[in-house]
Design a protein around this motif. Structure first.
Motif, PDB file in Angstrom:
ATOM      1  N   PRO A 103      10.714   9.143   2.897  1.00  0.00           N
ATOM      2  CA  PRO A 103      10.966  10.058   4.013  1.00  0.00           C
ATOM      3  C   PRO A 103      10.822  11.508   3.571  1.00  0.00           C
ATOM      4  N   ASP A 104      10.659  12.389   4.540  1.00  0.00           N
ATOM      5  CA  ASP A 104      10.522  13.818   4.236  1.00  0.00           C
ATOM      6  C   ASP A 104      11.804  14.404   3.668  1.00  0.00           C
ATOM      7  N   THR A 105      12.937  13.890   4.121  1.00  0.00           N
ATOM      8  CA  THR A 105      14.217  14.414   3.666  1.00  0.00           C
ATOM      9  C   THR A 105      15.136  13.257   3.291  1.00  0.00           C
ATOM     10  N   GLY A 160      15.910   4.129  -0.235  1.00  0.00           N
ATOM     11  CA  GLY A 160      15.318   5.450  -0.068  1.00  0.00           C
ATOM     12  C   GLY A 160      13.816   5.432   0.150  1.00  0.00           C
ATOM     13  N   SER A 161      13.307   4.384   0.783  1.00  0.00           N
ATOM     14  CA  SER A 161      11.892   4.312   1.138  1.00  0.00           C
ATOM     15  C   SER A 161      11.766   3.923   2.598  1.00  0.00           C
ATOM     16  N   ILE A 162      10.566   4.112   3.153  1.00  0.00           N
ATOM     17  CA  ILE A 162      10.268   3.741   4.532  1.00  0.00           C
ATOM     18  C   ILE A 162       9.062   2.815   4.531  1.00  0.00           C
ATOM     19  N   ILE A 204       0.867  -1.181   0.000  1.00  0.00           N
ATOM     20  CA  ILE A 204       0.000   0.000   0.000  1.00  0.00           C
ATOM     21  C   ILE A 204       0.900   1.226   0.000  1.00  0.00           C
ATOM     22  N   ASN A 205       0.803   2.043  -1.033  1.00  0.00           N
ATOM     23  CA  ASN A 205       1.659   3.220  -1.144  1.00  0.00           C
ATOM     24  C   ASN A 205       1.047   4.396  -0.385  1.00  0.00           C
ATOM     25  N   THR A 206       1.824   4.977   0.505  1.00  0.00           N
ATOM     26  CA  THR A 206       1.387   6.153   1.258  1.00  0.00           C
ATOM     27  C   THR A 206       2.077   7.428   0.777  1.00  0.00           C
ATOM     28  N   LEU A 207       3.007   7.309  -0.173  1.00  0.00           N
ATOM     29  CA  LEU A 207       3.793   8.436  -0.666  1.00  0.00           C
ATOM     30  C   LEU A 207       4.442   9.177   0.503  1.00  0.00           C
ATOM     31  N   LYS A 208       4.075  10.446   0.734  1.00  0.00           N
ATOM     32  CA  LYS A 208       4.677  11.222   1.816  1.00  0.00           C
ATOM     33  C   LYS A 208       3.749  11.344   3.028  1.00  0.00           C
TER      34      LYS A 208
END
Length: 260
Positions: A57-59, A38-40, A9-13
Motif C-alpha cells: 500500500p501507499d501508506t 502489510g501487502s495488498i 506477480i510483484n507490482t511493488l507500488k
C-alpha cells in the motif's frame, strides 16, 4: 508430489496500474485484499492454481519481503494441507524452511466480512536464487475459490507450467524435485519437474530467473485482440495455439496456450 497453488506477480507500488492492465486484458480480478503482513493483492482464479498480483500500500505497514523482490514473476507457490508437516519434511530433506507464518486478509461475501486465513512455509532466498519458492496452506479455501471469480472474459482457465532459467539446470531441477517430492526428468535442452497438475521446467540461462508462466485459455482470440489493442502490452504469435504476452512495465512474459 506437490501441486501448484499459485503464481505471484510483484507490482511493488504500482498495483493500480497492474490491476487496470490485467482487467483490460480480460481477466476477472478479485476485490483488492489487504494482508495482515502489510501487502495488498488481487487474484485471478481458476478451479486449480491461480495468478496473484501482490504489492504494498501507499501508506501504513509495508511488507519488506515484497519490497525486496523485483517486478514481474516473483513467487512459485506450492499447495500444502499441513504446513507443519511440510516444514518437517523439507527439513528432513536437508532444506532450512522457516515458518509456518500465519496471516489473513478480510473478504466480503454477501455483505458479510470474513477473514481468509493462510499459513506459509518458506525457504531461504539462496535455496532457489531464481525467486521466491514457498508452500501455502489455505485454512479457509471457500473464501478464495468462489464461483463468481472463476469466469474470465478472455477465457483464462488454468496454469499449465512455470519456467525457470538457471546456469546449472540439472542441479536446480534436482533441488526443486527434492523440495516438491517429485523427480527431475531430461526435457530437450533442459529439465522437467512434474507437479500434480502442472510442470516446472528448468532451462539453461546465463543467470537464475523466473522466465515465464504458461497460462491456458479456452481460445487465444480474445487475449490476442486485447493485447494488440493496448499500448502497454505486446502479443507475439508463436503458433496457431500459442502466443507470448509481454508486459514491459512489469518486466513480465506470460506464455499463453489454447485448450482447443
Amino acid at each position: 508430489m506437490a501441486a501448484l497453488d499459485h503464481v505471484v506477480i510483484n507490482t511493488l507500488k504500482s498495483m493500480d496500474a497492474a490491476a487496470d492492465l490485467f482487467a483490460a486484458l480480460g481477466f476477472t480480478l478479485t476485490p483488492r485484499g489487504t494482508h495482515s503482513l502489510g501487502s495488498i493483492n488481487h487474484l485471478m482464479m481458476t478451479p486449480g492454481a491461480y495468478l496473484e498480483l501482490v504489492g504494498v500500500p501507499d501508506t501504513g505497514r509495508q511488507r519488506q519481503e515484497v519490497l525486496d523482490s523485483p517486478f514481474g514473476l516473483n513467487g512459485l507457490v506450492l499447495r500444502t494441507f499441513d504446513a507443519d508437516a511440510t516444514r518437517d519434511t523439507l527439513a528432513a530433506a536437508g532444506f532450512a524452511p522457516t515458518g509456518p507464518v500465519a496471516f489473513s486478509r478480510p473478504v466480503e461475501v454477501d455483505g458479510v466480512e470474513h477473514d481468509a486465513r493462510f499459513r506459509t512455509v518458506r525457504l531461504p532466498p539462496e535455496t532457489f536464487p531464481a525467486g521466491r519458492v514457498y508452500f501455502c496452506e489455505h485454512l479457509t479455501p471457500e473464501l478464495v475459490w468462489r464461483d463468481e471469480w472463476m469466469t474470465h472474459p478472455n477465457g483464462f482457465c488454468a496454469i499449465d507450467a512455470f519456467t525457470i532459467a538457471s546456469p546449472h539446470p540439472e542441479a536446480e531441477a534436482r533441488r526443486l524435485a527434492s523440495a516438491f517430492a517429485s523427480v527431475a526428468e531430461p526435457d530437450g535442452a533442459g529439465w522437467r519437474v512434474p507437479l500434480d497438475d502442472a510442470d516446472v521446467r528448468v532451462v539453461p540461462g546465463d543467470k537464475a530467473a523466473f522466465r515465464t508462466a504458461t497460462l491456458r485459455f479456452s481460445s487465444l482470440d480474445d487475449i490476442a485482440a486485447r493485447a494488440n489493442a493496448l499500448r502497454d502490452a505486446r502479443w507475439e504469435a508463436l503458433d496457431p495455439d500459442a502466443g507470448l504476452l509481454t508486459l514491459p512495465a512489469f518486466d513480465l512474459n506470460l506464455t499463453c496456450r489454447s485448450s482447443r
